[in-house]
Motif scaffolding. Structure first.
Motif, PDB file in Angstrom:
ATOM      1  N   VAL A  17      57.156  37.593  46.704  1.00  0.00           N
ATOM      2  CA  VAL A  17      56.616  38.309  45.528  1.00  0.00           C
ATOM      3  C   VAL A  17      56.292  37.318  44.407  1.00  0.00           C
ATOM      4  O   VAL A  17      55.273  37.455  43.724  1.00  0.00           O
ATOM      5  CB  VAL A  17      57.593  39.421  45.060  1.00  0.00           C
ATOM      6  CG1 VAL A  17      57.220  39.933  43.673  1.00  0.00           C
ATOM      7  CG2 VAL A  17      57.611  40.579  46.064  1.00  0.00           C
ATOM      8  N   ASN A  21      52.668  36.827  42.798  1.00  0.00           N
ATOM      9  CA  ASN A  21      52.411  36.927  41.354  1.00  0.00           C
ATOM     10  C   ASN A  21      51.751  35.666  40.800  1.00  0.00           C
ATOM     11  O   ASN A  21      50.976  35.734  39.849  1.00  0.00           O
ATOM     12  CB  ASN A  21      53.704  37.239  40.597  1.00  0.00           C
ATOM     13  CG  ASN A  21      53.803  38.719  40.243  1.00  0.00           C
ATOM     14  OD1 ASN A  21      52.800  39.345  39.867  1.00  0.00           O
ATOM     15  ND2 ASN A  21      54.986  39.285  40.361  1.00  0.00           N
ATOM     16  N   LYS A  22      52.039  34.531  41.399  1.00  0.00           N
ATOM     17  CA  LYS A  22      51.367  33.291  40.980  1.00  0.00           C
ATOM     18  C   LYS A  22      49.869  33.374  41.324  1.00  0.00           C
ATOM     19  O   LYS A  22      49.009  33.060  40.498  1.00  0.00           O
ATOM     20  CB  LYS A  22      52.020  32.076  41.664  1.00  0.00           C
ATOM     21  CG  LYS A  22      53.392  31.718  41.074  1.00  0.00           C
ATOM     22  CD  LYS A  22      54.117  30.640  41.868  1.00  0.00           C
ATOM     23  CE  LYS A  22      53.534  29.249  41.668  1.00  0.00           C
ATOM     24  NZ  LYS A  22      53.682  28.726  40.304  1.00  0.00           N
ATOM     25  N   TYR A  24      48.227  36.096  41.783  1.00  0.00           N
ATOM     26  CA  TYR A  24      47.707  37.193  40.943  1.00  0.00           C
ATOM     27  C   TYR A  24      47.313  36.656  39.554  1.00  0.00           C
ATOM     28  O   TYR A  24      46.254  36.996  39.017  1.00  0.00           O
ATOM     29  CB  TYR A  24      48.806  38.258  40.852  1.00  0.00           C
ATOM     30  CG  TYR A  24      48.511  39.428  39.962  1.00  0.00           C
ATOM     31  CD1 TYR A  24      47.623  40.421  40.351  1.00  0.00           C
ATOM     32  CD2 TYR A  24      49.164  39.563  38.736  1.00  0.00           C
ATOM     33  CE1 TYR A  24      47.372  41.505  39.525  1.00  0.00           C
ATOM     34  CE2 TYR A  24      48.921  40.644  37.910  1.00  0.00           C
ATOM     35  CZ  TYR A  24      48.027  41.611  38.311  1.00  0.00           C
ATOM     36  OH  TYR A  24      47.784  42.688  37.485  1.00  0.00           O
ATOM     37  N   SER A  25      48.157  35.781  39.007  1.00  0.00           N
ATOM     38  CA  SER A  25      47.855  35.169  37.702  1.00  0.00           C
ATOM     39  C   SER A  25      46.598  34.301  37.799  1.00  0.00           C
ATOM     40  O   SER A  25      45.739  34.326  36.902  1.00  0.00           O
ATOM     41  CB  SER A  25      49.035  34.313  37.234  1.00  0.00           C
ATOM     42  OG  SER A  25      50.207  35.098  37.160  1.00  0.00           O
ATOM     43  N   THR A  68      47.980  42.887  43.817  1.00  0.00           N
ATOM     44  CA  THR A  68      48.910  43.808  43.151  1.00  0.00           C
ATOM     45  C   THR A  68      49.353  44.915  44.103  1.00  0.00           C
ATOM     46  O   THR A  68      50.516  45.333  44.094  1.00  0.00           O
ATOM     47  CB  THR A  68      48.337  44.349  41.830  1.00  0.00           C
ATOM     48  OG1 THR A  68      49.390  44.942  41.096  1.00  0.00           O
ATOM     49  CG2 THR A  68      47.274  45.369  41.984  1.00  0.00           C
ATOM     50  N   ILE A  71      52.045  43.316  46.171  1.00  0.00           N
ATOM     51  CA  ILE A  71      53.268  43.108  45.371  1.00  0.00           C
ATOM     52  C   ILE A  71      54.056  44.421  45.296  1.00  0.00           C
ATOM     53  O   ILE A  71      55.271  44.456  45.514  1.00  0.00           O
ATOM     54  CB  ILE A  71      52.905  42.591  43.954  1.00  0.00           C
ATOM     55  CG1 ILE A  71      52.394  41.145  44.028  1.00  0.00           C
ATOM     56  CG2 ILE A  71      54.099  42.686  43.008  1.00  0.00           C
ATOM     57  CD1 ILE A  71      51.690  40.644  42.758  1.00  0.00           C
ATOM     58  N   THR A  77      56.964  43.809  41.048  1.00  0.00           N
ATOM     59  CA  THR A  77      56.182  44.291  39.905  1.00  0.00           C
ATOM     60  C   THR A  77      55.139  43.234  39.584  1.00  0.00           C
ATOM     61  O   THR A  77      55.494  42.067  39.406  1.00  0.00           O
ATOM     62  CB  THR A  77      57.087  44.489  38.662  1.00  0.00           C
ATOM     63  OG1 THR A  77      58.185  45.313  39.039  1.00  0.00           O
ATOM     64  CG2 THR A  77      56.327  45.132  37.516  1.00  0.00           C
ATOM     65  N   PRO A  78      53.877  43.627  39.496  1.00  0.00           N
ATOM     66  CA  PRO A  78      52.878  42.634  39.093  1.00  0.00           C
ATOM     67  C   PRO A  78      53.131  42.192  37.664  1.00  0.00           C
ATOM     68  O   PRO A  78      53.711  42.942  36.877  1.00  0.00           O
ATOM     69  CB  PRO A  78      51.546  43.398  39.220  1.00  0.00           C
ATOM     70  CG  PRO A  78      51.904  44.837  39.248  1.00  0.00           C
ATOM     71  CD  PRO A  78      53.310  44.957  39.733  1.00  0.00           C
ATOM     72  N   VAL A  79      52.724  40.980  37.344  1.00  0.00           N
ATOM     73  CA  VAL A  79      52.889  40.448  35.985  1.00  0.00           C
ATOM     74  C   VAL A  79      52.341  41.466  34.986  1.00  0.00           C
ATOM     75  O   VAL A  79      51.191  41.900  35.106  1.00  0.00           O
ATOM     76  CB  VAL A  79      52.116  39.113  35.832  1.00  0.00           C
ATOM     77  CG1 VAL A  79      52.208  38.598  34.399  1.00  0.00           C
ATOM     78  CG2 VAL A  79      52.635  38.071  36.812  1.00  0.00           C
ATOM     79  N   GLU A  84      52.301  35.424  30.677  1.00  0.00           N
ATOM     80  CA  GLU A  84      52.944  34.874  31.879  1.00  0.00           C
ATOM     81  C   GLU A  84      51.939  34.214  32.824  1.00  0.00           C
ATOM     82  O   GLU A  84      52.318  33.394  33.654  1.00  0.00           O
ATOM     83  CB  GLU A  84      53.696  35.993  32.632  1.00  0.00           C
ATOM     84  CG  GLU A  84      54.859  36.585  31.867  1.00  0.00           C
ATOM     85  CD  GLU A  84      56.011  35.609  31.705  1.00  0.00           C
ATOM     86  OE1 GLU A  84      56.396  34.960  32.687  1.00  0.00           O
ATOM     87  OE2 GLU A  84      56.507  35.481  30.567  1.00  0.00           O
ATOM     88  N   TRP A  85      50.671  34.625  32.727  1.00  0.00           N
ATOM     89  CA  TRP A  85      49.659  34.049  33.638  1.00  0.00           C
ATOM     90  C   TRP A  85      49.639  32.538  33.524  1.00  0.00           C
ATOM     91  O   TRP A  85      49.549  31.834  34.520  1.00  0.00           O
ATOM     92  CB  TRP A  85      48.260  34.609  33.323  1.00  0.00           C
ATOM     93  CG  TRP A  85      48.109  36.073  33.578  1.00  0.00           C
ATOM     94  CD1 TRP A  85      48.922  36.860  34.349  1.00  0.00           C
ATOM     95  CD2 TRP A  85      47.089  36.944  33.066  1.00  0.00           C
ATOM     96  NE1 TRP A  85      48.468  38.162  34.342  1.00  0.00           N
ATOM     97  CE2 TRP A  85      47.357  38.235  33.571  1.00  0.00           C
ATOM     98  CE3 TRP A  85      45.980  36.745  32.240  1.00  0.00           C
ATOM     99  CZ2 TRP A  85      46.542  39.340  33.273  1.00  0.00           C
ATOM    100  CZ3 TRP A  85      45.167  37.838  31.943  1.00  0.00           C
ATOM    101  CH2 TRP A  85      45.449  39.117  32.455  1.00  0.00           C
TER     102      TRP A  85
END
Ligand SMILES: [Fe+2]
Ligand SMILES: [Fe+2]
Length: 165
Positions: A17, A21-22, A24-25, A68, A71, A77-79, A84-85
């Motif tokens: 996850v 998320n990385k 995703y960012s 997402t 995730i 949970t997505p960022v 945080e991106w």
């Protein structure tokens, strides 16, 4: 709650996850870099470049949507905080501070090359361990490879136009 779907994942789901998320960012930053670049770009062959940058922006956003979904399937949970991106990104964000078409194309090519390396590594990590993520990474990687090719072809055209002026 996709409990069985999660059970078949043969790797640490929490770590996965984080990696999702990385990526995703990266996709949100890539989306914005393309989108804002398409609005301000200047130089020869501008119309074709604007069309391509706009299409790529749409496709990066679609990658964020795929990520997402995965995730959430994995219980993550997505960022939720855009700040945080910048902390999580693999490929960073290059502000198009110089709107010259060559500079914008070069920045985005660099971003695509980083994305290709990132998704290639993610595929190696999930191969035989999480086929659903693996398949999604393949879909995204296929498009990032196309993106690099599209931008390098456009840059070649721009350079030919400039040489013959
Ligand atoms: Fe992407
Ligand atoms: Fe891309």
């Amino acid at each position: 709650m996709g409990t069985q779907g999660r059970k078949i994942v043969d790797t640490d789901v929490k770590d996965l996850v984080i990696l999702l998320n990385k990526a995703y960012s990266d996709e949100w930053l890539a989306y914005y870099q393309y989108w804002v670049g398409s609005k301000i770009v200047k130089g020869p062959n501008k119309e074709a470049v604007i069309a391509e940058l706009t299409l790529h922006a749409t496709e990066e956003l679609a990658h964020a949507t795929l990520l997402t979904t995965r995730i959430i399937q994995l219980g993550g949970t997505p960022v939720i905080e855009p700040k945080e991106w910048y902390k999580l990104t693999n490929c960073g964000y290059e502000a198009p501070s110089d709107p010259f078409i060559v500079k914008i194309l070069e920045q985005n090519i660099k971003g695509e090359q980083c994305a290709i390396k990132t998704y290639n590594a993610l595929m190696k990590k999930t191969r035989d361990k999480d086929m659903v993520s693996y398949n999604m990474f393949l879909t995204i990687l296929t498009q990032e490879v196309e993106h690099e090719e599209d931008l390098q072809a456009l840059l070649e055209d721009v350079e030919i136009i400039m040489k013959n002026k």
